[in-house]
Design a protein around this motif. Structure first.
Motif, PDB file in Angstrom:
ATOM      1  N   ARG A  96       7.374   3.172   7.496  1.00 50.27           N
ATOM      2  CA  ARG A  96       6.117   2.316   7.692  1.00 50.27           C
ATOM      3  C   ARG A  96       5.389   3.036   8.993  1.00 50.27           C
ATOM      4  NH1 ARG A  96       5.668  -3.300   5.927  1.00 50.27           N
ATOM      5  NH2 ARG A  96       4.626  -3.543   7.581  1.00 50.27           N
ATOM      6  N   ASP A  99       2.591   1.602  11.162  1.00 50.39           N
ATOM      7  CA  ASP A  99       2.692   0.363  11.591  1.00 50.39           C
ATOM      8  C   ASP A  99       2.318   0.197  13.185  1.00 50.39           C
ATOM      9  OD1 ASP A  99       3.090  -0.892   9.143  1.00 50.39           O
ATOM     10  OD2 ASP A  99       4.945  -1.759   9.921  1.00 50.39           O
ATOM     11  N   ASP A 268       6.785  -4.745  -0.284  1.00 52.54           N
ATOM     12  CA  ASP A 268       6.427  -4.379   1.208  1.00 52.54           C
ATOM     13  C   ASP A 268       5.819  -5.533   2.123  1.00 52.54           C
ATOM     14  OD1 ASP A 268       7.431  -1.707   0.940  1.00 52.54           O
ATOM     15  OD2 ASP A 268       5.350  -0.990   0.863  1.00 52.54           O
ATOM     16  N   ALA A 291       1.478  -4.365   9.774  1.00 55.04           N
ATOM     17  CA  ALA A 291       0.875  -3.335   9.133  1.00 55.04           C
ATOM     18  C   ALA A 291      -0.691  -3.101   9.957  1.00 55.04           C
ATOM     19  CB  ALA A 291       0.502  -3.897   7.827  1.00 55.04           C
TER      20      ALA A 291
END
Length: 438
Positions: A96, A99, A268, A291
């Motif tokens: 990720r 993030d 996700d 996110a």
């Protein structure tokens, strides 16, 4: 006055297991050494957190160096160089990379931060009424009064008068846990319970759904049906609800992939929490990952971020976390192409196969639960310890508060010889348990 703990009196208030604690001299790798010279294989990685073993030289050297430089510097006052590096490294590790990452000391703090951030996101979007967090009737998200009230940890839930009027909202897709399941075995369609919970709560009031992608210590490694997490993801999207995944135990390789959710493509999360595998038993350290678009929603709204706490984002945490991640990377933990830990699953299955006192074996990667017949857990712990094997108990997860078993979760860098010992000791211990109960 001198207090002698061995005499049964101690000023320390601390949780105890069913058998007395071990007097130890030191630990290294997968092993803990008693003061009597006996060694024990740490087959549960402490409490499923010592993921790279004890006294790893890479981490020890990093801690030793950082202690001599600076252990505490508030990130609001001093440049948080180590924590900036750790944020980037953590995001890359779990695939990720964009993030935003908030660091706190424990998984409990990480959960509360995740809930606060989810509510802030909803309010930043103009959804002022979205404040409810929906959870499963089997799950654990930390030990504050608030998250215990939300959690489905039956033996630790607060008294009803102390539960703030909140409780879990839906059943998980696991045997004997999904009450009224219309199928012989739970299927992806069991995600309907999440939809029903959102509808019953009023979608306009729900900020997020919070769950463990693989059940942790409460039920001992229950794995959801294929596609279940993706179905929950789709339901959350349908109703504008955020999806928080608690990866405090399962994250950073424990289930054989960087995240437990990686076992399900398309599942996700909006927000994830990490802790046990990040600090790895060396320092209190947890991460809440958001996110990027959700972080932008909050920042552009001008709303204040939740406070992290005094002992959050320190230089010592930063150095320790970076060292732990470097060891995990060298082990190939962050590779998503193949599930690791098959040797652990095989040795548990071999030891428990056709055993009259084993009701079930479940789990994935480096995390397995062995469910035993009622009334055997105390003997099981004494016998495994006598055979040089440390495992962790779990109990009381069924709706009627029954259920007892052992967790098998060795360090991710346990050697082949370590695992051979684990398998042989487990097999021997279960055989002796059977003899004792007959």
């Amino acid at each position: 006055m001198t207090v002698n703990p061995a005499a049964g009196t101690s000023q320390l208030l601390a949780a105890r297991l069913q058998i007395p604690p071990i007097s130890y001299s030191h630990a290294f790798g997968s092993w803990v050494f008693g003061t009597d010279g006996k060694r024990y294989l740490d087959g549960a990685s402490g409490i499923v957190n010592v993921n790279i073993g004890h006294a790893h030289p890479v981490v020890v050297d990093a801690l030793r160096e950082q202690v001599g430089i600076c252990t505490y510097a508030s990130p609001g006052t001093f440049a948080p160089t180590q924590m900036e590096q750790l944020a980037a490294a953590t995001a890359r590790a779990v695939h990720r990379p964009d993030d935003r990452v908030m660091f706190t000391p424990t998984g409990t703090h990480a959960t509360e931060a995740a809930i606060s951030l989810a509510r802030l996101v909803q309010r930043a979007r103009g959804e002022e009424g979205r404040h409810k967090i929906l959870t499963s009737t089997l799950g654990y998200h930390g030990n504050s009064a608030f998250v215990l009230a939300l959690s489905g940890h039956r033996s630790r839930r607060p008294h009803p008068d102390d539960s703030f009027g909140i409780a879990p909202a839906f059943d998980p897709p696991y045997p004997n846990q999904h009450i009224g399941c219309p199928f012989p075995t739970c299927r992806v369609e069991c995600a309907q319970t999440v939809r029903d919970a959102i509808v019953n709560a009023g979608p306009e009031t729900v900020a997020a759904v919070l769950m463990e992608p693989v059940n942790g210590t409460t039920g001992g490694g229950y794995v959801p049906p294929a596609g279940y997490l993706r179905a929950v993801r789709e339901i959350c999207d349908e109703y504008g609800v955020l999806f928080i995944q608690d990866e405090v135990l399962t994250g950073l390789g424990r289930t054989g992939l960087p995240l437990a959710s990686h076992h399900t493509p398309g599942a996700d999360a909006d927000i994830i929490t990490l802790s046990k595998g990040l600090g790895a038993g060396y320092v209190p350290l947890a991460a809440t990952m958001l996110a990027p678009q959700l972080a932008e929603d909050i920042m552009s709204s001008g709303k204040w971020l939740p406070l992290m706490g005094t002992m959050s984002a320190t230089p010592l945490q930063g150095r320790a976390g970076l060292a732990v991640l470097s060891v995990l990377e060298d082990l190939g933990t962050f590779d998503r192409d193949a599930v690791k830990g098959s040797a652990v699953g095989q040795l548990v299955a071999d030891a428990a196969r056709n055993h009259p006192l084993v009701k079930d074996v479940r789990g994935i990667g480096y995390f397995y639960g062995i469910e035993l017949v009622p009334g055997t857990i105390g003997d099981a712990m004494r016998i495994t310890r006598s055979n040089g094997l440390l495992l962790y108990p779990h109990a009381g997860w069924h709706p009627d508060h029954t259920g007892e078993g052992l967790l098998v979760a060795p360090p991710l860098n346990a050697t082949d010889a370590d695992l051979d010992f684990l398998g042989e000791s487990l097999r021997k211990s279960l055989a002796q348990l059977s003899e004792r109960t007959n």
